[in-house]
Design an enzyme around this catalytic site. Sequence first.
Site, PDB file in Angstrom:
ATOM      1  N   THR A  57       0.860  -1.182   0.000  1.00 28.70           N
ATOM      2  CA  THR A  57       0.000   0.000   0.000  1.00 28.70           C
ATOM      3  C   THR A  57       0.893   1.227   0.000  1.00 28.70           C
ATOM      4  O   THR A  57       1.993   1.209   0.558  1.00 28.70           O
ATOM      5  CB  THR A  57      -0.939   0.032   1.227  1.00 28.70           C
ATOM      6  OG1 THR A  57      -0.148   0.112   2.416  1.00 28.70           O
ATOM      7  CG2 THR A  57      -1.830  -1.206   1.284  1.00 28.70           C
ATOM      8  N   ILE A  59       0.917   4.189   1.505  1.00 26.50           N
ATOM      9  CA  ILE A  59       1.304   4.828   2.760  1.00 26.50           C
ATOM     10  C   ILE A  59       2.274   3.938   3.547  1.00 26.50           C
ATOM     11  O   ILE A  59       3.209   4.428   4.177  1.00 26.50           O
ATOM     12  CB  ILE A  59       0.073   5.235   3.598  1.00 26.50           C
ATOM     13  CG1 ILE A  59       0.447   6.277   4.642  1.00 26.50           C
ATOM     14  CG2 ILE A  59      -0.612   4.063   4.224  1.00 26.50           C
ATOM     15  CD1 ILE A  59       0.583   7.652   4.104  1.00 26.50           C
ATOM     16  N   CYS A  60       2.073   2.627   3.504  1.00 31.00           N
ATOM     17  CA  CYS A  60       2.983   1.707   4.200  1.00 31.00           C
ATOM     18  C   CYS A  60       4.355   1.719   3.531  1.00 31.00           C
ATOM     19  O   CYS A  60       5.383   1.748   4.203  1.00 31.00           O
ATOM     20  CB  CYS A  60       2.413   0.296   4.214  1.00 31.00           C
ATOM     21  SG  CYS A  60       0.828   0.141   5.084  1.00 31.00           S
ATOM     22  N   ALA A  61       4.361   1.698   2.210  1.00 27.83           N
ATOM     23  CA  ALA A  61       5.624   1.746   1.472  1.00 27.83           C
ATOM     24  C   ALA A  61       6.364   3.040   1.785  1.00 27.83           C
ATOM     25  O   ALA A  61       7.587   3.043   1.976  1.00 27.83           O
ATOM     26  CB  ALA A  61       5.356   1.621  -0.027  1.00 27.83           C
TER      27      ALA A  61
END
Length: 166
Positions: A57, A59-61
């Site tokens: 995702t 934002i996680c990346a």
Amino acid sequence: MASITLKGNTINTIGNLPDLNSQAPDFDLVKNDLSHTSLADFKGKRVILNIFPSIDTGICAASVRTFNKEAAGLANTEILCISRDLPFAQARFCGAEGIGSVITVSDFATGSFGENYGLTIIDGPMAHLHSRAIVVLDENHKIIYTEQVPEIVQDPDFEKVLDVLK
């Protein structure tokens, strides 16, 4: 149980993050080469646990990229980026992005990390994944900072994390 949101919709976790000043629960997580790692492997080091639902995702990346950039300047500190993604996906991402200062590890095998740290999502479309959270441990693995990010598609407060390590 903690209530968080996913794009404004309430979802819940299995529990709450461990208490400040408590000893961090041990864990058994899978590294990209399929070997296992535990908290004991980081004896004498400060540890930042950057926890998120999935590396795939945006934002996680982005949080993994940010911590990778910051990690180079942190003495005696290891940053573990933890999700339930398969180690192969984590390795693919790190290779494509040139990520080398953080350690990606997976809780895919048992989910016990998420349960023991109180962050497994128990309902909604992301059930069984981890919530977005930060846990910082001192050299003795005592918990010195926690942040349960209230909205999954929001960044953690990186500045607070870095301040606690100064």
